[in-house]
Scaffold this active site. Structure first.
Site, PDB file in Angstrom:
ATOM      1  N   HIS A 251       0.727  -1.179   0.200  1.00 38.98           N
ATOM      2  CA  HIS A 251      -0.004  -0.024   0.173  1.00 38.98           C
ATOM      3  C   HIS A 251       0.778   1.301  -0.054  1.00 38.98           C
ATOM      4  CE1 HIS A 251       0.944  -0.181   4.052  1.00 38.98           C
ATOM      5  NE2 HIS A 251       0.707   0.945   4.331  1.00 38.98           N
ATOM      6  N   ARG A 252       2.219   1.204   0.310  1.00 36.77           N
ATOM      7  CA  ARG A 252       3.089   2.136   0.380  1.00 36.77           C
ATOM      8  C   ARG A 252       4.239   1.522  -0.270  1.00 36.77           C
ATOM      9  NH1 ARG A 252       0.003   5.744   2.081  1.00 36.77           N
ATOM     10  NH2 ARG A 252      -0.341   6.809   4.086  1.00 36.77           N
TER      11      ARG A 252
ATOM     12  N   LYS B  35      10.012  -8.643   4.237  1.00 34.13           N
ATOM     13  CA  LYS B  35      11.030  -9.546   5.176  1.00 34.13           C
ATOM     14  C   LYS B  35      11.639 -10.651   4.134  1.00 34.13           C
ATOM     15  CE  LYS B  35      12.734  -9.447   9.308  1.00 34.13           C
ATOM     16  NZ  LYS B  35      12.846  -8.188  10.154  1.00 34.13           N
TER      17      LYS B  35
ATOM     18  N   ASN C 204      22.892  -7.221  18.105  1.00 36.58           N
ATOM     19  CA  ASN C 204      22.599  -5.797  18.035  1.00 36.58           C
ATOM     20  C   ASN C 204      21.548  -5.069  18.744  1.00 36.58           C
ATOM     21  OD1 ASN C 204      20.927  -3.434  16.307  1.00 36.58           O
ATOM     22  ND2 ASN C 204      22.728  -3.304  15.574  1.00 36.58           N
TER      23      ASN C 204
END
Ligand code: NAD
Length: 471
Positions: free
Chosen positions: A65-66, A106, A233
């Site tokens: 959608h974006r 992903k 991290n």
């Protein structure tokens, strides 16, 4: 039912719960929830001795959608399609909550990184990138990967170089991936972004007097005890910023086991010990247990799971002592496990809000790559000069000298890291405000996760409507 249900099913269960608080047609909600594109590929890698091993890999674009879609790439021997879909879906909702104008994506490569040398890892990364290029699953305006479990700046650099090689002369090529080293178009502040975001988000929740009253904790981080699972991290930087804010680190776990000391552990000393000996075992003054899961049960106020998903399930949720579970990792708590934690009066700060610092700063890096200008470059000196003008004016009007410390503070011009950290803090504070607003406006919403999902689904659904997909 087993304590470990499907990760994607759990994400959708949270979605469905939240969707009942929204008034959108079923078809639109089905579209928001669905994974739009799933690409699976297999390719060979040459092993020592000339043999070949076939590697499986995925890239999932959950919602377009974006554009671009955005989400990390995970290297783990446990990766599978269900996990990558779940993580891609979480990225859609995460981006919506922190107002990053991307869809969710992903990637996953099914390998154990410790079984390959650097040359093989480079070959795998470049081949994976080539596969993504072939199918148009990567590009500055298409799909922009980032680091995740098992990957870091080095892999992002290989990805960028491969993409640029296939697209000679493309001026925005650097924006095809984020989390790069600063010398390769990365941004100062990306490395620590997720952990710093975990800190900002946890701080906001701990400062929420209503919530703290509910679980019987004094508001504020100062003096609280915490445990971190995973010193990578996310875990390392979350632990660093929480420690610096006055919280006491009382437990740590890594692959080799759990380290605990109720009197406190010095994070940097533990890191140095692990670098030297290859393990957290034998760290002076602390108790070691070779089961890494034991960290989850250490007595503390805040537990930060920052390693892998499905760590807290219906099989072990009753053993958690912490009152606040701050999800640094994606999906560390199963839906059934979370229900048990809530029944026990605990608060879960959900992943889709808490670890969104990474994608937020990735967005800043992408903007930097498109604009080709380092943040702070245009106005840092101007700010310094303005600050000096203020100091001079104050001294002239009062006849007194401004102290050197205050002068340094007032005349400091914001550099890239300052701008990035400020943008990140503003984002996390703003996102938490929206989650709280959702809870206050609907007293049927009991958990932060349902509130966060409600905020996210509302935004994505609106965006589909604006696109005219659902007139
Ligand atoms: P990482 O590879 O840097 O670190 C993971 C650490 O967990 C490693 O040090 C590993 O040795 C340790 N570990 C593995 N198994 C363990 C176990 N059983 N017990 C304790 N420790 C164990 O990965 P990361 O980037 O820090 O990602 C961690 C989690 O955070 C993942 O769920 C990831 O999806 C999520 N996340 C990462 C980012 C990011 O920017 N890197 C952003 C959002 C969410």
């Amino acid at each position: 039912m087993s304590g470990k249900s499907s990760f994607f099913a759990d994400v959708n269960r949270s979605f469905n719960r939240a969707a009942t608080h929204l008034n959108y047609p079923k078809g639109l909600l089905d579209q928001v929830r669905a994974c739009n594109s799933v690409y699976q590929t297999q390719f060979p890698v040459r092993m020592p001795g000339g043999k070949f091993k076939v590697v499986s890999a995925w890239r999932v674009e959950h919602s377009q959608h974006r554009l671009p879609t955005k989400g990390g790439i995970r290297y783990s021997h446990l990766v599978n399609a269900d996990e990558v879909k779940a993580l891609a879906a979480l990225m859609t909702y995460k981006c919506a909550i922190v107002e990053v104008p991307f869809g969710g994506g992903k990637g996953g490569v099914k390998i154990s990184t410790t079984k390959f040398n650097t040359e093989q890892l480079e070959a795998i990364t470049r081949r994976y990138t080539a596969e993504l290029i072939k199918k148009n699953f990567i590009g500055p305006g298409v799909d922009v990967p980032a680091p995740d479990y098992g990957t870091g700046e080095r892999e992002m650099s290989w990805i960028m170089d491969t993409y640029a090689t296939f697209h000679p002369g493309r001026i925005d090529a650097q924006a095809c991936v984020t989390g790069k080293p600063v010398s390769q178009g990365g941004i100062r502040g990306r490395r620590e972004a997720t952990g710093l975001g975990v800190y900002f988000g946890t701080r906001e929740v701990l400062n929420d007097t209503q919530l703290m009253k509910r679980i019987g904790l004094e508001p504020g981080l100062e003096g609280k005890t915490f445990v971190v699972q995973g010193l990578g991290n996310v875990g390392y930087f979350a632990a660093k910023f929480l420690s610096e804010s006055g919280c006491k680190l009382v437990g740590i776990s890594e692959r080799e086991g759990t380290l605990a000391n109720p009197n406190g552990l010095n994070l940097e000393d533990v890191m140095a010990h692990r670098r030297e000996t290859g393990s957290v075992e034998n760290f002076p003054g602390a108790k070691f247990n070779e089961d890494p899961s034991e960290a989850l049960y250490v007595d503390c106020d805040i537990l930060v799971p920052a390693a892998l998903e499905r760590q807290i399930t219906s099989e072990n949720a009753d053993r958690i002592k912490a009152k606040v579970i701050a999800e640094g990792a994606n999906g560390p708590t199963s839906a059934n496990g979370e229900d048990m934690l809530h029944e026990a009066g605990k608060i879960v700060i959900p992943d889709l809000f808490l670890n969104a610092g990474g994608v937020t700063v990735s967005y800043f890096e992408w903007l930097k790559n498109l604009s080709h200008v380092r943040f702070g470059r245009m106005d840092r000196r101007l700010q310094e000069r303005r600050g000096l003008d203020v100091v001079n004016a104050v001294e002239e009007l009062t006849g007194k000298k401004v102290s050197a410390t205050l002068q340094a503070e007032i005349t400091h011009g914001a550099d890239e890291q300052d701008v990035v950290r400020s943008g990140l803090e503003d984002t996390m504070v703003g996102a938490y405000e929206q989650i709280v607003e959702q809870i206050l406006s609907n007293n049927e919403i009991k958990s932060l996760r349902t509130a966060a999902f409600t905020v996210a689904i509302d935004k994505v659904a609106k965006s589909y409507l604006e696109l005219g997909v659902f007139p």
